[in-house]
Design a protein around this motif. Structure first.
Motif, PDB file in Angstrom:
ATOM      1  N   VAL A  62       0.860  -1.184   0.000  1.00  0.00           N
ATOM      2  CA  VAL A  62       0.000   0.000   0.000  1.00  0.00           C
ATOM      3  C   VAL A  62       0.897   1.235   0.000  1.00  0.00           C
TER       4      VAL A  62
ATOM      5  N   PHE B 109     -10.109   1.095  -3.017  1.00  0.00           N
ATOM      6  CA  PHE B 109      -9.977   0.022  -2.019  1.00  0.00           C
ATOM      7  C   PHE B 109     -11.167  -0.944  -2.083  1.00  0.00           C
TER       8      PHE B 109
ATOM      9  N   LEU C 123      -7.909   3.274   4.221  1.00  0.00           N
ATOM     10  CA  LEU C 123      -7.036   2.132   4.486  1.00  0.00           C
ATOM     11  C   LEU C 123      -7.514   1.366   5.710  1.00  0.00           C
TER      12      LEU C 123
END
Length: 619
Positions: free
Chosen positions: A288, A422, A474
């Motif tokens: 990431v 995501f 995230l």
């Protein structure tokens, strides 16, 4: 004859005036980034950029000067016809550079380059964005400014027939010689800015605020400075190599000595890690990359805990490397450093050996050879930015970018926000049937200018709120990933591509390069903090060593979990470079010609080591 001299001077002055007025227009276009600048700073932008304006104007005045020389010998209208053609082309060039510069600045955080100017015609989507309307709007802006510039030249120079009505001078040879001398005088601002090192945009730099420095840079000059053809080269910077009498590079092989920095044998690329932190030699790997994320924003590094709320909760669950540095200040260069172990992250044009390392020497390609699948995810336009081919060369097979999302998801000129990206990755993982291991890289994009995000955790702080949004995206993703069966075999690597322009700090401060590196996941069996000094280039060697794979082809990558190799971080920008280690952090400013950072328990130690390291890829 006075009229000819007046026209010559007026031509030069008009070019300069247009360039000067471009600067406040540039700042107004990006007012959100300059609204805190004082009036004196606005004036300083104009004043300090003047030397580059004078130089660019001199280049553009050379041909009109030659055309005016024709009028010394002939009163025919040919000179004015040729001049009209030239000023049309010059107006288009100036307008194209100006508009393209304003367009690329929000996404790159840098001034116009020759490749961006060339892309204006060949790949306009790379400059203006992927939508048809943004491209049409960009070209319309170019035409409007070009027309405005040409009207100025026509009213002041080309509309009059005075020159054609004037008698030819009695001594054309003498006045031709005078014009040749005047043309030669134009070379003074040109050569004055080029100097011995080549064209140098840093002459416009006057502030610790990078944005003000960039606003002062003439966009056309910047494009010429990055064009390597036609005799115009990038600055060739050499750091003085000072050695003991009779000593050659590589003779000092003691730990921490010259050879230990770059000799693969001394680096011990086949040495086993000092400790194994993985539960399996073939984990899934998810990298990431947090766009523009500095370590200083993380709560673990003393930042505002309200910005990285989710990451603050994840840090105790993982292995945090506390002294990791970006190799440069360029985002794409940061990706290359992570994947290829390159030492010159975009900004440093002189790291020839490291910079020209084949992209096939890639972490992804090594894992592909071990049976891994590979995919890349981001909300930007990969094809339009020219990044797609580079990622394919690095070994990625699948791609998710802005073109995979609906137009409703494209809320910024650069593409799609982090949450939909995501979610797209989560959807793939939930439906995945393959048992093969994989490596995936997902790069956030929301924390960049204009920093407008669909989120409001940190009120009144636009930039912090954008980083908080990426953090929340995230955090949600990790919480959902933990529910999937893949979690137990997955290693998550959270890091950054570079430190962006926020928070503001000196270009050559250590904080300008300090980035996070956190290992998470069910495949990780150890938590805690690792204080080893390293950089983005070290990710490849560290991961491959944990998997029992050779990293001998990654010359500048070091295993962060091995005690058998010296650990340090090489950092660089166009204006300086340094070597950071546990006992000495040393950064050299090329413009000031002195060290601007020299800290640690053994001050000055890294000066000679940096010289040796630089020599290893300048030879």
């Amino acid at each position: 004859m006075k009229l000819r001299f007046r026209y010559f001077l007026l031509t030069y002055v008009l070019f300069v005036v247009i360039f000067v007025f471009e600067k406040p227009l540039f700042m107004l276009r990006h007012l959100s980034q300059f609204k805190s600048a004082s009036f004196s700073e606005w004036m300083n932008v104009i004043w300090n950029g003047l030397s580059l304006d004078l130089s660019a104007a001199a280049w553009l005045t050379l041909i009109p000067g030659l055309l005016l020389t024709i009028t010394i010998w002939s009163r025919k209208k040919l000179w004015r016809r040729l001049a009209k053609v030239y000023f049309v082309l010059a107006s288009l060039l100036m307008a194209g550079a100006f508009v393209a510069d304003m367009a690329v600045y929000p996404t790159t955080g840098s001034k116009l380059t020759a490749s961006s100017l060339g892309a204006l015609l060949s790949e306009p989507t790379a400059v203006f964005g992927s939508s048809v309307w943004s491209v049409l709007g960009g070209f319309l802006a170019v035409l409007i400014f070009a027309l405005l510039f040409y009207v100025i030249f026509h009213l002041c120079l080309l509309g009059s027939e005075k020159l054609e009505r004037k008698l030819l001078p009695l001594n054309p040879l003498l006045f031709t010689l005078l014009f040749v001398v005047m043309e030669a005088v134009l070379l003074v601002p040109v050569l004055g800015s080029m100097g011995a090192k080549g064209m140098d945009v840093s002459k416009a730099y006057f502030s610790e605020n990078k944005r003000l420095n960039l606003a002062a840079v003439n966009p056309l000059y910047s494009a010429m400075a990055t064009y390597q053809g036609n005799g115009i080269a990038l600055p060739e910077i050499k750091f003085p190599i000072a050695r003991k009498s009779g000593e050659k590079r590589g003779e000092n092989t003691e730990k921490g000595g010259d050879a230990a920095l770059f000799d693969p044998a001394v680096n011990g690329e086949q040495a086993k890690p000092s400790r194994m932190v993985l539960t399996t030699p073939k984990p899934n790997v998810l990298v990431v990359v947090m766009k523009n994320m500095p370590a200083s924003l993380w709560g673990a590094f003393g930042g505002d805990k309200n910005v990285t709320v989710c990451l603050n909760e994840l840090v105790p669950q993982g292995l945090l490397f506390s002294h990791i540095y970006a190799t440069g200040t360029d985002g794409r260069g940061g990706i290359r450093a992570l994947l290829n172990g390159k030492v010159n992250a975009g900004d440093d044009a002189n790291a020839n050996n490291g910079g020209k390392a084949s992209a096939t020497v890639s972490l992804v390609n090594v894992l592909r050879s071990e049976g891994y699948l590979a995919a890349y995810y981001s909300g930007i336009d990969l094809d339009g930015t020219g990044l797609l081919n580079e990622l394919k060369t690095n070994g990625f097979q699948g791609f998710v970018s802005q073109n995979n999302f609906s137009t409703d998801d494209r809320q910024n000129s650069w593409g799609v926000h982090d949450f939909p990206v995501f979610n797209a990755l989560l959807a793939e993982l939930r439906s995945e049937k393959t048992q093969k291991p994989w490596i995936r890289m997902v790069q956030t994009a929301s924390a960049q200018p204009p920093y407008t995000v669909p989120y409001h955790r940190v009120k009144g702080q636009l930039e912090n709120n954008a980083f908080a949004y990426s953090d929340a995206c995230l955090g949600h993703f990790i919480s959902e990933l933990k529910k999937l069966p893949q979690w137990e075999k997955t290693l998550v690597v959270v890091t950054s591509d570079c430190v962006g322009d926020y928070p503001k700090q000196a270009e050559l401060a250590t904080g300008r390069f300090h980035i996070p590196l956190l290992l998470l996941g069910g495949a990780l069996k150890e938590t805690g903090t690792v204080a080893t000094y390293g950089s983005q280039t070290d990710l490849a060697a560290t991961l491959l060593a944990q998997m029992g794979l050779s990293h001998k082809d990654f010359t500048y990558s070091k295993d962060l979990l091995s005690e058998a190799v010296p650990h340090f971080a090489y950092v660089s920008t166009a204006n300086g470079y340094g070597l950071l280690s546990a006992d000495n952090q040393w950064i050299y400013d090329l413009k000031a010609e002195k060290a601007v950072v020299d800290e640690g328990s053994e001050k000055g130690k890294n000066e000679d080591l940096l010289k040796a390291f630089r020599e290893s890829f300048e030879k």
